[in-house]
Design an enzyme around this catalytic site. Structure first.
Site, PDB file in Angstrom:
ATOM      1  N   SER A   1      11.935  -1.864  -7.568  1.00 23.36           N
ATOM      2  CA  SER A   1      10.655  -1.993  -6.859  1.00 23.36           C
ATOM      3  C   SER A   1      10.097  -0.647  -6.473  1.00 23.36           C
ATOM      4  O   SER A   1       8.887  -0.484  -6.362  1.00 23.36           O
ATOM      5  CB  SER A   1      10.844  -2.756  -5.548  1.00 23.36           C
TER       6      SER A   1
ATOM      7  N   ASP B   1       1.876  -7.543  -4.213  1.00 24.22           N
ATOM      8  CA  ASP B   1       3.083  -7.362  -3.414  1.00 24.22           C
ATOM      9  C   ASP B   1       3.000  -8.160  -2.118  1.00 24.22           C
ATOM     10  O   ASP B   1       2.322  -9.187  -2.074  1.00 24.22           O
ATOM     11  CB  ASP B   1       3.283  -5.855  -3.152  1.00 24.22           C
TER      12      ASP B   1
ATOM     13  N   HIS C   1       7.608  -4.055   2.292  1.00 22.94           N
ATOM     14  CA  HIS C   1       7.751  -3.749   0.860  1.00 22.94           C
ATOM     15  C   HIS C   1       6.423  -3.308   0.236  1.00 22.94           C
ATOM     16  O   HIS C   1       6.349  -2.297  -0.476  1.00 22.94           O
ATOM     17  CB  HIS C   1       8.301  -4.995   0.164  1.00 22.94           C
TER      18      HIS C   1
END
Ligand SMILES: *[C@@H]1O[C@H](CO)[C@@H](O)[C@H](O)[C@H]1NC(C)=O
Ligand SMILES: *[C@@H]1O[C@H](CO)[C@@H](O)[C@H](O)[C@H]1NC(C)=O
Ligand SMILES: *[C@@H]1O[C@H](CO)[C@@H](O)[C@H](O)[C@H]1NC(C)=O
Ligand SMILES: *[C@@H]1O[C@H](CO)[C@@H](O)[C@H](O)[C@H]1NC(C)=O
Length: 752
Positions: free
Chosen positions: A538, A143, A204
């Site tokens: 996600s 990620d 994220h």
């Protein structure tokens, strides 16, 4: 292109796609060589992996001749599989692909990135039964990095990393929670706000990691929102995290980085891999021309399950981007938390929209202006663009101090609107589940309400006013349903394999954030927080990853396919009324981690089965030998088995003939009660007939396997039909979804 999979979908995607197509249609010369990945399968038999770089060099020399320089090779994959990265022209790439031992040569596509009352919502409370093994589980997260100082990643109470761990930390201080941290930027381009280590400047990666294995953090909230339950937590809070940063603000999460991370993670000894990343466009890539398919194939060979987000290109059919059968493909569902943001017009009328608006305009009314009436003509924009409030298209002076009415889903990516407009009101086609944070007060109205606001504005001219209220956090009694943005099946290259596999919470998820990344993703937004609420497949993927880690903590020797089977056969199908695409939206259904830890029966698949499947899929024999440990050929693996017999816990039948009969073979392994008798229950619509032979399976011990056939006959009078098969022994209900369909949708991005 691949990106992190959060729920942004904007005209920008379309603009950038056109741009990419323009670039790629230019004629090539030596000067515009592009980065390609040369994939070569398993390590060559009897060759020391450390000598692979010199093999790669000699191959590069052969292709480039006198143009060759040692720095031509950007990266060699050598730990877990064989391949390398270099710049080539199209013609050179073609010649490279013809070389012996090369499986595929493909351009370095950019991927994109695709929150915790969510766990309680799916019936997985914090005080669930856990094993000590959970702290031995290492989850590899590919990620945007991680924020190590977050409370979610404190290592208080953690012991030493598991003995099997071979990974390391580069330019990053690990602890006993985050035990591995590396970053990959093979093309070497950095933006100003990229941090050149595994530290997360985006948020994220921290979000995803904490959903998987974050500690229980009381009093987590986003500026007071989602504080109802007062906690953020991961599904496997004792598990360890190894972070592999593959996503950068400069170049997304490109394939070369992703593949390098897989190469390391497999070798480092992770147990499960989580990757909330996928291509930006729903273009069907073949199984060996994409980093996620390739990397997860080699992970599977080493007993590691890869969990991947389905992507955010829904609700169109065939909008997924990775669909190999060895992946766990995860769609996103709503949870019962939702955010409503009201707008009030000068005439007193109030409309309810969707967004997460933490700003308080204190009921003050502001002038309202239509984006189409405020084009930035000096910048070359006219009203046909500014009506969408597309980046840079609005005239700063005209929108300053006003609330702007915009016609589409917009993600402001610059400060222009911040410095000018007070707020934004948008019209959205499917607004009910698209909550986002914006840099200014914003809300999304249904198209119908949007038009009402527009006609108010038209009638009032310059006198139109409005205000936007702070969001209300309310319960969504319809949840769960699959989010509109979640990519749908069917599988565009192997329609007889059902995708996605499962669905997990992916809307309004509260989890850890990077405190240097503004919550709206817009530079200049001053709201910096430690926890943020975001949506996307996600966010669904890490829920499934954690569930897989939880199952593995009870069954350390289970294969990736067994873990996937446990998650699928215990999942709860969602309402067909709320989800018209049915299995193509939710696969087997919403994950249920507690049941998955004890599924009764499992459907296993090993490497040889996948190889047989690949033979059936027409992979060249030349390539197959390179892909597999024993360098076998399709001939050697025996008669080419049909895709219908790949031992998945789901059945997908694509048929374009009016009446049909098709046999599927399946084998289940007993992992429930030593002695048990399962009876089959099959549900199907009247125009189909589904027979299961035998209809009873008796087991005398754990580990025993039994095979059965499923015969599907009928004639289709609809495009898609849902059915199901359940093995029931009174204790365990082992459910497989069945879908029969007669139309192959064209992936949505072919419209250009
Ligand atoms: C190590 O990380 C820091 C930021 O965390 C960065 O400024 C520095 O350039 C990195 N060093 C290397 C060698 O990449
Ligand atoms: C507005 O601009 C676009 C793109 O530059 C152009 O195609 C279109 O014709 C223009 N429309 C008008 C009404 O001028
Ligand atoms: C706007 O308000 C002004 C002053 O009250 C009034 O004269 C004008 O007619 C109004 N315009 C519209 C379009 O209602
Ligand atoms: C029907 O499907 C088969 C393969 O499953 C394909 O070869 C054939 O072209 C299809 N026919 C039509 C009319 O789509």
């Amino acid at each position: 292109m691949a990106t992190m999979i959060i729920s942004f979908f904007s005209p920008y995607v379309i603009f950038s796609l056109i741009w990419v197509m323009m670039i790629s249609s230019q004629a090539y010369s030596k000067d515009d060589r592009k980065t390609y990945i040369i994939y070569m399968g398993d390590h060559p038999k009897g060759m020391d992996p450390t000598s692979l770089p010199s093999l790669h060099t000699s191959m590069a020399q052969k292709i480039l001749g006198s143009d060759f320089k040692s720095e031509a090779i950007l990266h060699s994959y050598k730990k877990s599989f064989n391949g390398f990265v270099m710049k080539l022209t199209k013609e050179e790439a073609k010649r490279m692909a013809e070389m012996e031992d090369v499986v595929s040569v493909f351009p370095n596509k950019k991927n994109g990135l695709h929150t915790t009352r969510s766990w309680d919502f799916i019936g997985f409370p914090h005080q669930v039964k856990r094993t000590n093994e959970e702290s031995e589980i290492i989850v590899g997260v590919l990620d945007s990095g991680i924020w190590p100082e977050s409370e979610s990643f404190s290592d208080k109470g953690f012991g030493l990393p598991p003995n099997k761990w071979k990974g390391s930390c580069h330019n990053f201080t690990c602890n006993r929670k985050i035990i591995g941290a590396k970053s990959y930027n093979i093309e070497g381009s950095y933006a100003k706000d990229d941090i050149r280590s595994a530290r997360d400047s985006n948020g994220h990666g921290s979000h995803v990691s904490s959903t998987i294995a974050g500690n229980l953090v009381d009093s987590a909230s986003l500026l007071g929102y989602a504080s109802g339950s007062g906690r953020a937590r991961g599904g496997a809070p004792s598990a360890r995290i190894a972070i592999y940063k593959v996503c950068w603000s400069s170049n997304g999460c490109d394939d070369a980085n992703v593949l390098a991370a897989f190469d390391d993670a497999i070798h480092d000894g992770v147990d499960v891999i989580s990757i909330s990343v996928g291509a930006d466009v729903a273009f069907p890539f073949s199984y060996f021309e994409d980093a996620i398919n390739i990397g997860s194939f080699h992970a599977m060979k080493k007993g590691i399950l890869t969990s991947n987000s389905a992507n955010n290109l829904g609700p169109d059919l065939s909008s997924m981007t990775n669909y190999s059968p060895w992946l766990l493909s995860v769609a996103a569902a709503t949870i019962n938390r939702k955010f409503l943001t009201k707008v009030q017009l000068g005439n007193g009328i109030t409309f309810e929209g969707v967004s997460i608006n933490t700003f308080d305009l204190k009921n003050k009314m502001f002038p309202l202006i239509y984006g189409g009436d405020a084009p930035n003509t000096a910048g070359g924009y006219n009203s046909s663009i500014s009506r969408y409030c597309y980046k840079d298209s609005l005239n700063k002076h005209l929108v300053k101090g006003k609330i702007v009415l915009c016609e589409s889903i917009l993600v402001p990516t610059d400060i222009q609107l911040l410095s000018g407009a007070v707020g934004m009101i948008h019209g959205a086609i499917s607004p009910k589940d698209l909550p986002n944070n914006y840099a200014v007060p914003s809300t999304f109205l249904s198209l119908r309400n949007f038009r009402l606001v527009h006609s108010y504005l038209a009638s009032m001219g310059n006198n139109a006013t409005a205000t936007i209220f702070k969001s209300d956090e309310v319960r969504d009694s319809l949840a769960p349903y699959v989010a509109s943005f979640s990519s749908r099946g069917p599988n565009p290259i192997t329609p007889n394999i059902l995708k996605p596999d499962v669905v997990a919470p992916g809307v309004n998820i509260l989890a850890a954030w990077s405190p240097i990344s503004p919550i709206s993703d817009v530079k200049g937004d001053k709201r910096l927080v430690h926890y943020n609420i975001i949506s996307g497949t996600s966010m669904a993927c890490p829920h499934a990853t954690a569930a897989a880690a939880y199952v593995k903590s009870f069954h350390s020797n289970w294969s990736p396919a067994m873990i996937k089977s446990a998650l699928m056969t215990t999942a709860t199908p969602l309402s067909a009324t709320l989800n018209p695409e049915a299995e193509f939206a939710y696969g087997a259904g919403l994950i249920n981690p507690i049941k998955a830890a004890n599924p009764g029966l499992v459907y296993d698949i090993n490497e040889v089965d996948y190889v047989k499947f690949l033979c059936q899929e027409g992979i060249e024999t030349k390539n197959l030998g390179i892909l597999t440990k024993d360098h076998s050929s399709c001939k050697k693996v025996g008669k080419t088995e049909s895709v219908y017999d790949l031992n998945l816990p789901s059945i997908s039948l694509y048929t374009n003939v009016s009446s049909f009969t098709r046999i599927f073979h399946r084998t289940v392994m007993n992992v429930g009660s030593a002695t048990s008798t399962y009876k089959v229950k099959v549900m199907y619509p009247s125009f189909l007939d589904i027979q299961v032979k035998p209809d009873t399976l008796s087991f005398e011990c754990i580990g025993q396997k039994k095979s059965f056939s499923v015969i599907i006959e009928g004639s289709m009078n609809v495009n898609t039909a849902s059915a199901s098969l359940i093995w029931d022994d009174g204790t365990f209900q082992v459910r497989s979804p069945i879908v029969v369909f007669n139309q192959l949708p064209v992936p949505p991005f072919i419209f250009i």
